[in-house]
Enzyme design. Structure first.
Site, PDB file in Angstrom:
ATOM      1  N   GLU A  23      47.890  50.426  53.697  1.00  0.00           N
ATOM      2  CA  GLU A  23      47.925  49.304  52.756  1.00  0.00           C
ATOM      3  C   GLU A  23      49.204  48.491  52.959  1.00  0.00           C
ATOM      4  O   GLU A  23      50.168  48.964  53.563  1.00  0.00           O
ATOM      5  CB  GLU A  23      47.847  49.808  51.325  1.00  0.00           C
ATOM      6  CG  GLU A  23      49.050  50.628  50.888  1.00  0.00           C
ATOM      7  CD  GLU A  23      49.061  50.880  49.396  1.00  0.00           C
ATOM      8  OE1 GLU A  23      49.245  49.916  48.649  1.00  0.00           O
ATOM      9  OE2 GLU A  23      48.887  52.044  48.997  1.00  0.00           O
ATOM     10  N   LYS A  84      49.435  40.055  45.156  1.00  0.00           N
ATOM     11  CA  LYS A  84      48.981  41.440  45.148  1.00  0.00           C
ATOM     12  C   LYS A  84      47.473  41.411  44.899  1.00  0.00           C
ATOM     13  O   LYS A  84      47.021  40.954  43.850  1.00  0.00           O
ATOM     14  CB  LYS A  84      49.704  42.227  44.057  1.00  0.00           C
ATOM     15  CG  LYS A  84      49.379  43.712  44.022  1.00  0.00           C
ATOM     16  CD  LYS A  84      50.229  44.393  42.945  1.00  0.00           C
ATOM     17  CE  LYS A  84      49.967  45.892  42.887  1.00  0.00           C
ATOM     18  NZ  LYS A  84      50.807  46.544  41.847  1.00  0.00           N
ATOM     19  N   VAL A 104      45.235  49.700  47.034  1.00  0.00           N
ATOM     20  CA  VAL A 104      44.358  50.773  47.513  1.00  0.00           C
ATOM     21  C   VAL A 104      42.902  50.318  47.545  1.00  0.00           C
ATOM     22  O   VAL A 104      42.189  50.513  48.533  1.00  0.00           O
ATOM     23  CB  VAL A 104      44.505  52.031  46.638  1.00  0.00           C
ATOM     24  CG1 VAL A 104      43.372  53.022  46.895  1.00  0.00           C
ATOM     25  CG2 VAL A 104      45.856  52.707  46.907  1.00  0.00           C
ATOM     26  N   ASP A 136      42.247  50.986  29.802  1.00  0.00           N
ATOM     27  CA  ASP A 136      42.874  50.567  31.060  1.00  0.00           C
ATOM     28  C   ASP A 136      42.661  51.631  32.126  1.00  0.00           C
ATOM     29  O   ASP A 136      43.122  52.762  31.998  1.00  0.00           O
ATOM     30  CB  ASP A 136      44.378  50.327  30.833  1.00  0.00           C
ATOM     31  CG  ASP A 136      45.033  49.590  31.997  1.00  0.00           C
ATOM     32  OD1 ASP A 136      44.334  49.313  32.996  1.00  0.00           O
ATOM     33  OD2 ASP A 136      46.233  49.286  31.898  1.00  0.00           O
ATOM     34  N   SER A 138      42.395  52.026  36.585  1.00  0.00           N
ATOM     35  CA  SER A 138      42.574  51.370  37.881  1.00  0.00           C
ATOM     36  C   SER A 138      41.233  51.085  38.543  1.00  0.00           C
ATOM     37  O   SER A 138      40.300  51.899  38.490  1.00  0.00           O
ATOM     38  CB  SER A 138      43.415  52.258  38.802  1.00  0.00           C
ATOM     39  OG  SER A 138      43.414  51.743  40.116  1.00  0.00           O
ATOM     40  N   ALA A 139      41.169  49.939  39.225  1.00  0.00           N
ATOM     41  CA  ALA A 139      39.978  49.586  40.005  1.00  0.00           C
ATOM     42  C   ALA A 139      39.799  50.514  41.199  1.00  0.00           C
ATOM     43  O   ALA A 139      38.712  50.553  41.792  1.00  0.00           O
ATOM     44  CB  ALA A 139      40.088  48.136  40.484  1.00  0.00           C
ATOM     45  N   ASP A 140      40.857  51.266  41.555  1.00  0.00           N
ATOM     46  CA  ASP A 140      40.748  52.209  42.678  1.00  0.00           C
ATOM     47  C   ASP A 140      39.569  53.152  42.498  1.00  0.00           C
ATOM     48  O   ASP A 140      38.831  53.448  43.445  1.00  0.00           O
ATOM     49  CB  ASP A 140      42.023  53.054  42.814  1.00  0.00           C
ATOM     50  CG  ASP A 140      43.249  52.249  43.186  1.00  0.00           C
ATOM     51  OD1 ASP A 140      43.133  51.034  43.433  1.00  0.00           O
ATOM     52  OD2 ASP A 140      44.338  52.856  43.226  1.00  0.00           O
ATOM     53  N   LYS A 157      49.370  58.567  40.643  1.00  0.00           N
ATOM     54  CA  LYS A 157      50.712  58.311  40.119  1.00  0.00           C
ATOM     55  C   LYS A 157      50.929  59.102  38.834  1.00  0.00           C
ATOM     56  O   LYS A 157      50.096  59.097  37.929  1.00  0.00           O
ATOM     57  CB  LYS A 157      50.900  56.810  39.895  1.00  0.00           C
ATOM     58  CG  LYS A 157      50.864  56.008  41.191  1.00  0.00           C
ATOM     59  CD  LYS A 157      51.023  54.526  40.941  1.00  0.00           C
ATOM     60  CE  LYS A 157      51.057  53.758  42.251  1.00  0.00           C
ATOM     61  NZ  LYS A 157      49.772  53.773  42.975  1.00  0.00           N
TER      62      LYS A 157
END
Length: 302
Positions: A23, A84, A104, A136, A138-140, A157
């Site tokens: 990435e 980003k 990612v 909330d 992550s789109a990951d 994380k």
């Protein structure tokens, strides 16, 4: 086709030689200049030392690139205004002719579209703390449920809700295995405090799972290989717990929400651990890139 695959990467894919996707967010947004370019070049060199071809991914002037030359890496590292980009942003960036570093989710998508099967990163995104209030996530996670790629990472994380993230990955049908560990790593930490159901001991075993994914013909989902940072290079767990608690309190006090939460917390940890969290992050990334090169080599021999 809008996707630009470098000649070196295309030749390696066509010849079934090992390729590792990298990435670019860590270059543009994760490190200060000029260290960011030095690390980008170092990580590509780590891939090459394992006998694989590095494919750093970014969007330049509206064209998604899989594999960057040195001049393009310099642009991502040094040019002001580099955005980003998650995978949702890609069509907008292409239409606008924008330049951006891929997260990612965007990296995994573009790598899979190009035919690159192995991707190395630091830590994944996941379910955020206080999810029941903020919703909330992550789109990951959603993207990895739809992309056939093997992601070598140091877990998720540690600022996130780790057990909720593991549960969400299970719900989405994303396979997770520890690499030579029965514990799920915590990015800066070797052990997040949570177990994994499966452990793989060698790059060859990972490649066998990848072959089984293809043979079964199931959903096009990812394989997560959770590779812990070595204990001697992890962030001191007591320091991590203390500073993270302070960071979460500061975040709440300042009313920081949404996409701003993660960069705020990560920056807080860097500043209040005197850079030790960044050193642990880089140690994890180097180890993941090295392992990804070996997995790509084992996959190419399959």
């Amino acid at each position: 086709m809008v996707l630009v695959v470098s000649e070196e990467v295309r030749e390696a894919i066509d010849a079934r030689r090992p390729v590792v996707a990298l990435e670019s967010t860590i270059i543009a947004h994760g490190l200060p200049r000029p260290r960011n370019l030095q690390v980008a070049l170092e990580l590509e060199d780590v891939v090459r030392r394992e006998g694989a071809v590095p494919a750093t991914i970014a969007v330049l002037d509206g064209r998604p690139h899989v594999g960057l030359d040195k001049e393009q890496l310099e642009r991502i590292a040094n040019e002001d205004g580099i955005r980003k980009l998650g995978h949702r942003d890609l069509p907008l960036a292409v239409a606008a002719g924008a330049s951006g570093a891929t997260t990612v989710s965007a990296t995994a998508l573009l790598a899979a579209l190009a035919g690159v099967r192995v991707f190395a990163t630091g830590g994944l995104g996941g379910v955020h703390r206080e999810w029941t209030v903020t919703q909330d996530e992550s789109a990951d996670l959603g993207l990895l449920a739809r992309a056939r790629i093997t992601v070598v990472c140091a877990g998720v994380k540690s600022i996130l809700d780790v057990p909720a993230t593991l549960q969400r990955l299970e719900t989405l049908g994303v396979a997770v295995a520890g690499y030579r560990t029965e514990r799920f790593p915590g990015f800066y930490l070797s052990d997040s405090g949570h177990p994994v159901d499966w452990t793989l001991q060698s790059p060859q075993e990972v490649a066998e799972v990848m072959r089984a994914q293809d043979a079964l013909g199931g959903p096009e989902s990812a394989l997560i290989v959770a590779n812990p940072v070595p204990e001697e290079e992890q962030l001191d767990p007591d320091l991590h717990a203390r500073v993270l608690a302070d960071a979460l309190h500061a975040c709440e006090e300042q009313g920081i929400t949404g996409q701003a939460v993660t960069p705020f917390l990560l920056d807080y940890l860097v500043r209040h651990t005197d850079g030790a969290s960044l050193n642990a992050n880089l140690a994890a990334v180097r180890g993941n890139v090295r392992l990804a090169g070996r997995i790509a080599a084992a996959w190419a021999r399959a």
